[in-house]
Design an enzyme around this catalytic site. Structure first.
Site, PDB file in Angstrom:
ATOM      1  N   ASP A  74     -15.320 -11.002 -30.800  1.00 61.41           N
ATOM      2  CA  ASP A  74     -16.374  -9.991 -30.707  1.00 61.41           C
ATOM      3  C   ASP A  74     -17.501 -10.410 -29.777  1.00 61.41           C
ATOM      4  O   ASP A  74     -17.641 -11.588 -29.415  1.00 61.41           O
ATOM      5  CB  ASP A  74     -16.923  -9.659 -32.093  1.00 61.41           C
ATOM      6  CG  ASP A  74     -17.568 -10.862 -32.772  1.00 61.41           C
ATOM      7  OD1 ASP A  74     -17.011 -11.968 -32.688  1.00 61.41           O
ATOM      8  OD2 ASP A  74     -18.642 -10.693 -33.393  1.00 61.41           O
ATOM      9  N   GLU A 128     -18.059 -12.521 -35.593  1.00 63.49           N
ATOM     10  CA  GLU A 128     -18.842 -13.759 -35.632  1.00 63.49           C
ATOM     11  C   GLU A 128     -20.315 -13.509 -35.357  1.00 63.49           C
ATOM     12  O   GLU A 128     -21.182 -14.251 -35.821  1.00 63.49           O
ATOM     13  CB  GLU A 128     -18.282 -14.756 -34.607  1.00 63.49           C
ATOM     14  CG  GLU A 128     -18.868 -16.165 -34.699  1.00 63.49           C
ATOM     15  CD  GLU A 128     -20.120 -16.387 -33.854  1.00 63.49           C
ATOM     16  OE1 GLU A 128     -20.777 -17.426 -34.039  1.00 63.49           O
ATOM     17  OE2 GLU A 128     -20.442 -15.511 -33.008  1.00 63.49           O
TER      18      GLU A 128
END
Length: 355
Positions: A74, A128
């Site tokens: 991400d 994350e």
């Protein structure tokens, strides 16, 4: 649109391809699909498992040791920095630093190293960049803990292609003061809670930070006020005030020791711990870590900040950060990485896993 990744391509080109797949936290379906599809088609020597938008792959060759590579898929939200572009040996775009360059290196190794000297695990995970409860690596640890096991973990977060060992721990506390409300025209009848925070701020101003050397890596602690609030209205002496403080502590302290230290520092105040995460010791004496240092050359540095290496350290697995890109550029609109760092990381990690 279906995206097809060529994992055998130059990791620089693979980085650009990954960057061009938008994958803001919580919306990693497209990139996880592309990674899973590519690994299953181009790396038949690997076992591949999908868990949400986490894609896991590993060898099972019976080697005496295992190296685990971890990288999140991400990014932070787009900020007019897509698609990628390459200018004078520098790749620009969202995620070039944090951390699709590292992901590209991992994917390239996963597909092209079929006879490693260590068994290998590759963990590509979601979420994350947002609240820790959604972190995909945490979900892997909870639901498929055997996939976290290894003799060394390499988190391919940006480190300027230098080995960053361990990481700092972090703790947030709240210091609260109370007083007595009164009209400001008759202030002597009240006790001002905001004024009472003055001494806590003086404690912070007088505080001397500690610098610690562990296995040749330097960790500098920090204690900073990050938020202050209080007040009722423009003519009322406030009866409550709040000061939030962040403590970044060296990994030779446990969370319990860090808390005890802060309670001693602020002994005259009400203290509440609202968030904490342990740091990670360098772990450079582990055999696989020594192999990495031999492959990378140079001296390791201590990681100033918290990363997912701490998750592995908590499991007793030595862990380091090693990836392309300057971490100071992470989350910035002008995020960019020198392509030579991508190449260097791929070369170093290939040497690690092939001997």
């Amino acid at each position: 649109m279906t995206v097809e990744l060529d994992l055998t391509a130059d990791p620089i080109d693979l980085t650009a391809a990954l960057v061009d797949i938008p994958s803001v936290s919580g919306d990693e379906d497209a990139i996880a699909d592309a990674v899973e599809r590519a690994l299953k088609a181009q790396a038949p020597h690997l076992e591949v498992v999908r868990l949400g938008n986490n894609v896991l792959a590993r060898t099972t060759l019976g080697r005496p040791s295992r190296v685990v590579f971890a990288g999140h898929l991400d990014t932070v939200p787009v900020n007019a920095n897509l698609p990628s572009r390459r200018v004078d040996g520098v790749l620009h775009g969202l995620g070039t630093v944090d951390m699709k360059g590292g992901d590209a290196v991992m994917l390239h190794l996963a597909a092209t190293v079929t006879e490693p000297t260590h068994d290998l695990t590759f963990l590509f995970y979601e979420c994350e960049e947002i609240e820790a409860i959604r972190n995909g690596l945490g979900r892997v640890e909870r639901e498929l803990p055997e996939w976290m096991a290894g003799d060394l973990a390499v988190v391919c977060e940006p480190s300027n292609a230098i080995v960053e060992a361990g990481c700092q721990g972090t703790m947030r506390i709240e210091v609260r003061t109370t007083g007595t409300r009164a009209h400001t025209a008759r202030a002597w009848m009240g006790v001002n809670a905001i004024h009472a925070l003055g001494e806590a701020l003086n404690v912070l101003a007088r505080y001397e930070t500690r610098t610690v050397d562990i296995d040749g890596c330097t960790y500098r602690e920090g204690l900073q006020a990050v938020h202050i609030s209080g007040g009722v209205s423009g003519n009322v002496v406030p009866d409550a005030a709040l000061l939030r403080i962040n403590f970044r502590f060296a990994p030779d302290r446990t969370v319990a020791q860090a808390e005890a230290h802060l309670r001693e520092v602020f002994a005259d105040f009400e203290v509440e711990v609202v968030d904490s995460a342990a740091g990670a010791l360098p772990g450079l004496t582990a055999p696989a870590a020594r192999d990495l240092m031999a492959a990378a050359g140079g001296d390791p540095v201590g990681k100033l900040g918290w990363t997912d290496v701490a998750r592995f350290a908590a499991l007793g697995i030595p862990a380091v950060n090693f990836g392309p890109g300057d971490p100071l550029l992470a989350h910035m609109q002008q995020e960019n990485v020198p392509v030579e760092q991508i190449t260097r990381c791929a070369d170093v990690l290939r040497k690690l896993v092939t001997g």
